[in-house]
Design an enzyme around this catalytic site. Structure first.
Site, PDB file in Angstrom:
ATOM      1  N   ARG A 133      22.169 -40.191  54.519  1.00  0.00           N
ATOM      2  CA  ARG A 133      21.305 -40.847  53.556  1.00  0.00           C
ATOM      3  C   ARG A 133      21.397 -42.357  53.724  1.00  0.00           C
ATOM      4  O   ARG A 133      22.474 -42.895  53.949  1.00  0.00           O
ATOM      5  CB  ARG A 133      21.742 -40.430  52.156  1.00  0.00           C
ATOM      6  CG  ARG A 133      20.895 -40.995  51.055  1.00  0.00           C
ATOM      7  CD  ARG A 133      21.013 -40.171  49.811  1.00  0.00           C
ATOM      8  NE  ARG A 133      22.276 -40.379  49.107  1.00  0.00           N
ATOM      9  CZ  ARG A 133      22.550 -39.806  47.934  1.00  0.00           C
ATOM     10  NH1 ARG A 133      21.680 -38.986  47.371  1.00  0.00           N
ATOM     11  NH2 ARG A 133      23.689 -40.036  47.335  1.00  0.00           N
TER      12      ARG A 133
ATOM     13  N   ASP B 216      24.973 -41.074  36.394  1.00  0.00           N
ATOM     14  CA  ASP B 216      25.520 -41.153  37.754  1.00  0.00           C
ATOM     15  C   ASP B 216      24.421 -40.979  38.800  1.00  0.00           C
ATOM     16  O   ASP B 216      24.658 -41.216  39.982  1.00  0.00           O
ATOM     17  CB  ASP B 216      26.626 -40.115  37.962  1.00  0.00           C
ATOM     18  CG  ASP B 216      26.185 -38.715  37.606  1.00  0.00           C
ATOM     19  OD1 ASP B 216      25.732 -38.509  36.462  1.00  0.00           O
ATOM     20  OD2 ASP B 216      26.268 -37.817  38.467  1.00  0.00           O
TER      21      ASP B 216
ATOM     22  N   GLY C 179      32.124 -36.652  45.458  1.00  0.00           N
ATOM     23  CA  GLY C 179      32.920 -35.444  45.682  1.00  0.00           C
ATOM     24  C   GLY C 179      32.537 -34.720  46.950  1.00  0.00           C
ATOM     25  O   GLY C 179      33.224 -33.790  47.379  1.00  0.00           O
ATOM     26  N   ARG C 180      31.408 -35.109  47.515  1.00  0.00           N
ATOM     27  CA  ARG C 180      30.991 -34.454  48.761  1.00  0.00           C
ATOM     28  C   ARG C 180      30.212 -35.423  49.641  1.00  0.00           C
ATOM     29  O   ARG C 180      29.249 -35.031  50.308  1.00  0.00           O
ATOM     30  CB  ARG C 180      30.158 -33.233  48.460  1.00  0.00           C
ATOM     31  CG  ARG C 180      28.977 -33.505  47.542  1.00  0.00           C
ATOM     32  CD  ARG C 180      28.026 -32.383  47.659  1.00  0.00           C
ATOM     33  NE  ARG C 180      27.008 -32.424  46.630  1.00  0.00           N
ATOM     34  CZ  ARG C 180      25.962 -31.641  46.631  1.00  0.00           C
ATOM     35  NH1 ARG C 180      25.796 -30.773  47.594  1.00  0.00           N
ATOM     36  NH2 ARG C 180      25.068 -31.717  45.684  1.00  0.00           N
TER      37      ARG C 180
ATOM     38  N   ASP D 212      33.623 -27.759  46.935  1.00  0.00           N
ATOM     39  CA  ASP D 212      34.015 -27.602  48.344  1.00  0.00           C
ATOM     40  C   ASP D 212      33.629 -28.812  49.200  1.00  0.00           C
ATOM     41  O   ASP D 212      33.896 -28.848  50.396  1.00  0.00           O
ATOM     42  CB  ASP D 212      33.394 -26.322  48.927  1.00  0.00           C
ATOM     43  CG  ASP D 212      31.867 -26.342  48.862  1.00  0.00           C
ATOM     44  OD1 ASP D 212      31.286 -27.358  48.401  1.00  0.00           O
ATOM     45  OD2 ASP D 212      31.245 -25.336  49.275  1.00  0.00           O
TER      46      ASP D 212
ATOM     47  N   ARG E 194      25.625 -47.139  40.970  1.00  0.00           N
ATOM     48  CA  ARG E 194      24.958 -46.375  39.917  1.00  0.00           C
ATOM     49  C   ARG E 194      25.348 -46.949  38.564  1.00  0.00           C
ATOM     50  O   ARG E 194      26.354 -47.672  38.462  1.00  0.00           O
ATOM     51  CB  ARG E 194      25.432 -44.912  39.967  1.00  0.00           C
ATOM     52  CG  ARG E 194      25.279 -44.277  41.323  1.00  0.00           C
ATOM     53  CD  ARG E 194      26.380 -43.232  41.557  1.00  0.00           C
ATOM     54  NE  ARG E 194      26.374 -42.769  42.950  1.00  0.00           N
ATOM     55  CZ  ARG E 194      25.673 -41.747  43.400  1.00  0.00           C
ATOM     56  NH1 ARG E 194      24.939 -41.055  42.570  1.00  0.00           N
ATOM     57  NH2 ARG E 194      25.703 -41.410  44.669  1.00  0.00           N
TER      58      ARG E 194
HETATM   59  P1  AMP Z   1      25.187 -34.152  41.759  1.00  0.00           P
HETATM   60  O1  AMP Z   1      24.821 -33.042  40.839  1.00  0.00           O
HETATM   61  O2  AMP Z   1      24.978 -33.807  43.209  1.00  0.00           O
HETATM   62  O3  AMP Z   1      24.578 -35.451  41.396  1.00  0.00           O
HETATM   63  O4  AMP Z   1      26.762 -34.313  41.626  1.00  0.00           O
HETATM   64  C1  AMP Z   1      27.448 -34.559  40.420  1.00  0.00           C
HETATM   65  C2  AMP Z   1      28.924 -34.718  40.716  1.00  0.00           C
HETATM   66  O5  AMP Z   1      29.463 -33.505  41.245  1.00  0.00           O
HETATM   67  C3  AMP Z   1      29.254 -35.778  41.759  1.00  0.00           C
HETATM   68  O6  AMP Z   1      30.475 -36.341  41.409  1.00  0.00           O
HETATM   69  C4  AMP Z   1      29.362 -34.977  43.029  1.00  0.00           C
HETATM   70  O7  AMP Z   1      30.151 -35.622  43.990  1.00  0.00           O
HETATM   71  C5  AMP Z   1      30.006 -33.711  42.532  1.00  0.00           C
HETATM   72  N1  AMP Z   1      29.680 -32.550  43.388  1.00  0.00           N
HETATM   73  C6  AMP Z   1      28.492 -31.887  43.469  1.00  0.00           C
HETATM   74  N2  AMP Z   1      28.580 -30.872  44.360  1.00  0.00           N
HETATM   75  C7  AMP Z   1      29.832 -30.886  44.859  1.00  0.00           C
HETATM   76  C8  AMP Z   1      30.532 -30.093  45.817  1.00  0.00           C
HETATM   77  N3  AMP Z   1      29.953 -29.066  46.442  1.00  0.00           N
HETATM   78  N4  AMP Z   1      31.818 -30.413  46.072  1.00  0.00           N
HETATM   79  C9  AMP Z   1      32.426 -31.435  45.453  1.00  0.00           C
HETATM   80  N5  AMP Z   1      31.826 -32.207  44.541  1.00  0.00           N
HETATM   81  C10 AMP Z   1      30.543 -31.959  44.235  1.00  0.00           C
HETATM   82 MG    MG Z   2      24.676 -37.282  41.716  1.00  0.00          MG
END
Ligand code: AMP
Ligand code: MG
Length: 510
Positions: A193, A269, A109-110, A142, A200
């Site tokens: 990265r 994930d 998502g980012r 975002d 995953r």
């Molecule tokens: P994470 O907690 O970073 O492992 O992310 C968990 C999920 O939320 C993943 O699908 C990320 O891509 C999404 N995600 C986390 N932060 C954001 C953000 N600021 N904008 C869009 N997607 C996000």
């Molecule tokens: Mg993650």
């Protein structure tokens, strides 16, 4: 299409005239997988790319030129404002169990996978921008990352690499010149990265949840070709894949607990297929030893507490096994029995790796029945006496080399608790065939002097965010990149937080 075909499709980019002054030599394979595996999407350009850091050694090990990466064109690419020659940016689709709850679609998502490059070690690596703007998987997010979270991941992942733990790496950090809104306004940043891949457990779950058995099979073939090539020639390749992932995670989590590391968000994930530590969020190294330690502000039940980590890993691997059931064997009963048997090897593999590590930490090169109880007694005593995990073992290495006991015993609330344990340790050491000097050297390689202590990481972030001062970041990076060296001039980095400096919680603050 089998994974072998996918790799055959790759043609080296470098045979053509290179127009960009920044040469990556991308050789992409993931984008050759079926379209339902990802979404092609470019990073979103940012207001004002600003270079924080290029990891020069890592760049060179990937055949990249750090000077090119640090040039205005390079920084624009690292910020997502330009797309490099040969890059085919995409966001990977995946699902996942988050704190036990299944979400059928998460995905990048980012983040944008820019492409893959071959390291000088012959290994294929993903280059990914994290914080590079919205994708079709952003849901309400975002697509951005805060400077603080980027610096934290940079420092902790580089520390883990230097400590010898399989991990994704940080190739670069850049600022975006834009603010993002979390609880407050924060400066935005992008992390580049490097990962053995971004596969995953959740990637397998994505296809399994759609009853897309063909998708699971293609992904499994790809994972085997990329991470477990020996499984390809096994009698049952998909079972060998599962066994390989189980084995690597048993070793990985053993390394975490031997260093006092708490990942914090062991969702499926965030569980890599390659066996690397990935997705550093609210992670931290413990100071005073506490088996129930939790740092994440969102982990209210302690699901991912320090000593629950092996259990959480096994739970995640069980979810992986479920996705593979339809392809493990034609007979569902055989599939299930094989998966169960593979999973049953996790605990013994973890325990064996942990015990081997504990022996190294205590300077034992031979094996005796009583070694585990001896180590457990020390840990119990450390927990009861608030002894600092890292410092206790490091100073024990010095004691093994002849230093006075006082340096360790004063770490215990009641120093007598150490004395009684030390007597038992010494009588055990008397059975060892090596010299005190050899023992101290072995122990110093197992017990780091420097870890990224939380209050130090917070201070680095504060200096960068509040004062645009990156000097503390540079210094900390240097410190954690040589964790096993004695550097008396940097002693302040070895000591735990004073009560007023103590950071009990880390936030997703991402
Ligand atoms: P994470 O907690 O970073 O492992 O992310 C968990 C999920 O939320 C993943 O699908 C990320 O891509 C999404 N995600 C986390 N932060 C954001 C953000 N600021 N904008 C869009 N997607 C996000
Ligand atoms: Mg993650």
């Amino acid at each position: 299409m089998s994974s072998a075909d996918v790799f055959a499709l790759v043609s080296p980019v470098n045979t053509e005239v290179v127009t960009s002054p920044v040469r990556f030599n991308f050789q992409n394979t993931y984008v050759r997988l079926p379209e339902r595996f990802y979404s092609r999407v470019n990073p979103t350009p940012v207001a004002a790319p600003g270079l924080v850091k290029v990891n020069e050694d890592l760049a060179r090990s990937l055949g990249l030129d750090p000077t090119e990466l640090s040039s205005p064109e390079g920084v624009a690419i690292l910020a997502g404002s330009r797309v490099a020659d040969g890059s085919e940016p995409l966001a990977i689709a995946y699902a996942g169990h988050q704190f036990g709850h299944f979400v059928a679609q998460l995905g990048d998502g980012r983040a944008n996978l820019l492409g893959e490059v071959m390291g000088l070690d012959g290994v294929r690596y993903d280059l990914q921008l994290k914080g590079s703007g919205p994708t079709p998987f952003s849901r309400n997010g975002d697509g951005r990352a805060s400077l603080g979270s980027v610096l934290r991941e940079y420092i902790v992942s580089e520390a883990m690499a230097a400590l010898g733990v399989p991990t994704t790496r940080a190739l670069a950090a850049v600022t975006t010149g834009e603010s993002i809104y979390r609880e407050t306004m924060l400066p935005g940043a992008v992390l580049t990265r490097v990962a053995a891949s971004h596969l995953r457990v959740g990637t397998f779950q994505y296809f399994a949840a759609r009853n897309d058995t063909q998708g699971v099979r293609i992904l499994a073939d790809y994972a085997i070709a990329r991470h477990y090539p020996e499984a390809a020639s096994a009698k049952r390749p998909y079972l060998a894949l599962l066994e390989g992932v189980i084995s690597r995670h048993a070793q990985l989590v053993a390394q975490w607990v031997l260093l006092g590391f708490v990942h914090g968000v062991m969702n499926t994930d965030n569980t890599s297929i390659s066996g690397e530590t990935i997705d550093y969020g609210p992670c931290a190294f413990m100071e005073a030893f506490d088996p129930d330690m939790v740092f994440s502000s969102i982990d209210r039940q302690g699901r991912y507490a320090y000593s629950n980590q092996p259990r959480a890993a096994l739970w995640n691997l069980t979810r992986l096994a479920e996705t593979l059931l339809p392809i493990l064997d034609e007979n569902p009963d055989t599939s299930l029995a094989s998966a169960k048997e593979a999973l049953s090897t996790f605990d013994p593999q973890f325990e064996m790796a942990r015990l081997a590590g504990l022996r190294r930490k205590l300077g034992l090169v031979t094996e005796r029945e009583g070694d585990l109880p001896l180590a457990e007694q020390l840990l119990a005593s450390m927990a009861a006496n608030d002894a600092d995990f890292t410092l206790t073992f490091r100073r024990l290495s010095d004691v093994a080399g002849g230093s006075a006991d006082d340096t360790v015993r004063t770490l215990f609330a009641d120093p007598r608790a150490y004395d009684s344990w030390a007597a038992a340790w010494r009588s055990r050491l008397a059975e060892e065939p090596i010299s005190a000097q050899e023992r101290a050297a072995i122990m110093r390689r197992a017990n780091p002097a420097f870890i990224p202590r939380n209050h130090r990481v917070e201070a680095v972030i504060e200096a960068a965010v509040e004062r645009q001062d990156f000097q503390p970041f540079e210094e900390m990076l240097d410190v954690v990149s040589h964790p096993y060296e004695d550097r008396p001039e940097l002693e302040r980095y070895t000591t735990p937080a004073r009560p007023e400096e103590c950071v009990r919680q880390t936030f997703c603050g991402t």
